[in-house]
Design an enzyme around this catalytic site. Structure first.
Site, PDB file in Angstrom:
ATOM      1  N   TYR A  22       0.896  -1.165   0.000  1.00  0.00           N
ATOM      2  CA  TYR A  22       0.000   0.000   0.000  1.00  0.00           C
ATOM      3  C   TYR A  22       0.924   1.201   0.000  1.00  0.00           C
ATOM      4  CZ  TYR A  22      -4.250   2.471   1.798  1.00  0.00           C
ATOM      5  OH  TYR A  22      -5.347   3.271   1.991  1.00  0.00           O
TER       6      TYR A  22
ATOM      7  N   HIS B 272      -2.128   7.531  -3.086  1.00  0.00           N
ATOM      8  CA  HIS B 272      -3.264   6.608  -3.000  1.00  0.00           C
ATOM      9  C   HIS B 272      -3.728   6.467  -1.556  1.00  0.00           C
ATOM     10  CE1 HIS B 272      -5.898   3.195  -3.582  1.00  0.00           C
ATOM     11  NE2 HIS B 272      -5.201   2.500  -2.699  1.00  0.00           N
TER      12      HIS B 272
ATOM     13  N   ARG C  19     -11.984   8.014   5.926  1.00  0.00           N
ATOM     14  CA  ARG C  19     -11.769   8.339   7.335  1.00  0.00           C
ATOM     15  C   ARG C  19     -11.835   9.838   7.550  1.00  0.00           C
ATOM     16  NH1 ARG C  19      -8.174   4.056   6.598  1.00  0.00           N
ATOM     17  NH2 ARG C  19      -6.531   5.544   6.227  1.00  0.00           N
TER      18      ARG C  19
ATOM     19  N   GLU D  21      -7.211  -1.779  -9.795  1.00  0.00           N
ATOM     20  CA  GLU D  21      -6.125  -1.063  -9.120  1.00  0.00           C
ATOM     21  C   GLU D  21      -4.896  -1.174 -10.003  1.00  0.00           C
ATOM     22  OE1 GLU D  21      -5.830  -2.703  -5.117  1.00  0.00           O
ATOM     23  OE2 GLU D  21      -7.222  -1.175  -4.380  1.00  0.00           O
TER      24      GLU D  21
ATOM     25  N   GLU E 147      -1.297  -1.401 -10.547  1.00  0.00           N
ATOM     26  CA  GLU E 147      -0.153  -1.764  -9.706  1.00  0.00           C
ATOM     27  C   GLU E 147       0.939  -2.390 -10.558  1.00  0.00           C
ATOM     28  OE1 GLU E 147      -0.959  -3.789  -6.034  1.00  0.00           O
ATOM     29  OE2 GLU E 147      -3.045  -3.102  -5.942  1.00  0.00           O
TER      30      GLU E 147
ATOM     31  N   GLN F 225     -15.685  -4.695  -0.029  1.00  0.00           N
ATOM     32  CA  GLN F 225     -14.497  -4.353   0.768  1.00  0.00           C
ATOM     33  C   GLN F 225     -14.837  -3.441   1.945  1.00  0.00           C
ATOM     34  OE1 GLN F 225     -11.552  -2.260  -1.552  1.00  0.00           O
ATOM     35  NE2 GLN F 225     -10.085  -2.094   0.122  1.00  0.00           N
TER      36      GLN F 225
ATOM     37  N   TYR G 252     -14.101  -5.088   5.810  1.00  0.00           N
ATOM     38  CA  TYR G 252     -12.671  -4.989   6.086  1.00  0.00           C
ATOM     39  C   TYR G 252     -12.285  -4.775   7.551  1.00  0.00           C
ATOM     40  CZ  TYR G 252     -12.150   0.105   6.670  1.00  0.00           C
ATOM     41  OH  TYR G 252     -12.186   1.391   7.134  1.00  0.00           O
TER      42      TYR G 252
ATOM     43  N   LYS H  27     -11.353  -8.577  -2.470  1.00  0.00           N
ATOM     44  CA  LYS H  27     -10.046  -8.520  -3.122  1.00  0.00           C
ATOM     45  C   LYS H  27      -9.617  -9.828  -3.772  1.00  0.00           C
ATOM     46  CE  LYS H  27      -8.541  -4.404  -2.050  1.00  0.00           C
ATOM     47  NZ  LYS H  27      -7.992  -3.486  -3.056  1.00  0.00           N
TER      48      LYS H  27
END
Ligand code: MN
Length: 415
Positions: free
Chosen positions: A128, A133, A142, A199, A201, A240, A244, A253
């Site tokens: 992560y 991101h 949050r 995503e 990556e 998710q 989570y 995921k």
């Protein structure tokens, strides 16, 4: 370095690349392979024609295999020597360049070849490590004022993912179903995910087995990394966000992730090595590193509706990573966790500072608030059934281009 094989100057598979993969040739025969331009080269036959005879440590035809694991396990002295030999053989004026019989037997046009999963993935971990991101997600889910959690700048946050559902480019998958709780609902519901996302990556492949209790230091890490692939870590945001807490990612995921078929070696990426971002606060000693540990690899994401055109929806770069691969591997093993040949370690979503460089629909549309307009007049908040998502990546510097080709997969309706 000029090759006797003709290819476009924009080819990802220049003589500077020499990636490794596993191919089905003529729908009947499987072997390890490399690629130059638009030709795929059968390494098992090249071995039989004695082109690798004098390479120390390569004592049998390890290319007669369904995966690259045994080859990768030979370690860098051997895998680098093979790559170098291939570069020499593909160079203008080489012994191979005059050898029509071998060329006829070992070189295949792309349309005669299907690419398979290049490795058996023993274990998969997802980090992560993009600060942009992590900040975006923290803001959305949050607290905008404290988007990064207190640990984030002290260690490369990660979790153990699932290896069984990682597939190669071209394999399509069904939209996942699961449990989710819409914001306005009091009880969870069950059904097909309404927030299917990609995503963007990259991931690296490890070339050795370590003993339980053993650690790989930051200094040793790059020797233990064979190469890299593009990685689409498909995610169901609604599943998710409900599941989570408190243990982290699970069914949102693990239904599918996709990799590009060619593993590009770290040696091939050397020209694109670049300075790493300054880490502040200073990290603990076991995470300290010297030199340039980031790589300037340009990344693109395209969304293609059924029977429609490709839409470029994101342009990012692997050099945005806050935590580098060496730190990730050192952190992963600092507690004595053993690694295995063929392990896959993914970067986490790679977003940049600009909105156009965000590496997921979640960020590009800001959780669906700002849909993306496509060139066929439709819009997307997340990924629809029958949409294809294509990721491409390449380094380009001083006339040298080394790329990954693409990872492409289509979303089929839920089963
Ligand atoms: Mn991920």
């Amino acid at each position: 370095m000029t090759s006797f094989i003709q290819y476009d100057e924009k080819s990802d598979f220049s003589i500077h690349n020499i990636p490794f993969g596993v191919a089905v040739f003529n729908k009947e025969y499987i072997a390890c392979a490399t690629r130059i331009g638009d030709l795929v080269v059968d390494l098992a036959s090249l071995y039989d024609y004695s082109f690798f005879d004098d390479i120390e440590g390569l004592n049998e035809n390890i290319f007669e295999a369904y995966t690259l694991n045994d080859f990768i396990e030979l370690g860098k002295p051997v895998t680098s020597a093979v790559r170098k030999r291939l570069q020499e053989l593909f160079t203008e004026g080489s012994a191979l360049s005059h050898d029509e019989k071998t060329i006829e037997a070992c070189f295949y046009d792309l349309d005669k070849v299907e690419m398979l999963m290049p490795i058996h993935i023993q274990n998969y971990t997802d980090f992560y490590s993009s600060i942009e991101h992590a900040t975006n997600v923290g803001k959305m889910f949050r607290d905008p004022a404290n988007a990064l959690l207190p640990n984030w700048k002290h260690l490369p946050v990660g979790y153990h993912g699932r290896a069984s559902s990682i597939v190669v480019s071209g394999i399509n998958f069904h939209r996942p179903k699961g449990q989710m709780k819409p914001a306005d609902a009091t009880q969870p519901i069950f059904g097909p995910s309404q927030q299917l996302d990609f995503e963007l990556e990259m991931a690296f492949v490890v070339n050795k087995n370590t003993e339980l209790g053993e650690s790989i230091s930051v200094k040793e890490a790059e020797d233990a990394i064979f190469g890299m692939v593009l990685f689409n870590d498909w995610s169901a945001r609604d599943i998710q966000s409900w599941e989570y807490v408190p243990l982290g990612p699970f069914l949102g995921k693990n239904f599918c992730s996709s990799i590009s078929p060619w593993i590009v070696t770290l040696e091939a990426l050397e020209p694109f090595r670049t300075v790493s971002p300054k880490q502040d606060p200073e990290v603990l000693d076991y995470l300290k590193f010297e030199g340039d540990k980031n790589f300037d690899i340009q990344l693109e994401v395209y969304l293609q509706p059924e029977n429609g055109k490709e839409n470029l929806i994101s342009k990012s770069n692997y050099n945005f990573m806050y935590w580098n691969m060496s730190q990730q591997l050192a952190h992963h093993t600092v507690n004595g966790c053993n690694v295995e040949v063929g392990d896959l370690y993914a970067s986490g979503t790679i977003s940049g500072a600009e909105a156009s460089s965000f590496g997921s629909m979640l960020e590009l549309t800001w959780r669906g608030q700002n849909p993306i307009q496509l060139n066929d007049g439709t819009e997307r908040k997340f990924i629809n059934d029958h949409d294809t998502v294509i990721m491409r990546g390449y380094g380009e510097k001083n006339g040298i281009r080394v790329g990954f080709g693409e990872v492409s997969s289509k979303v089929l309706p839920a089963k």
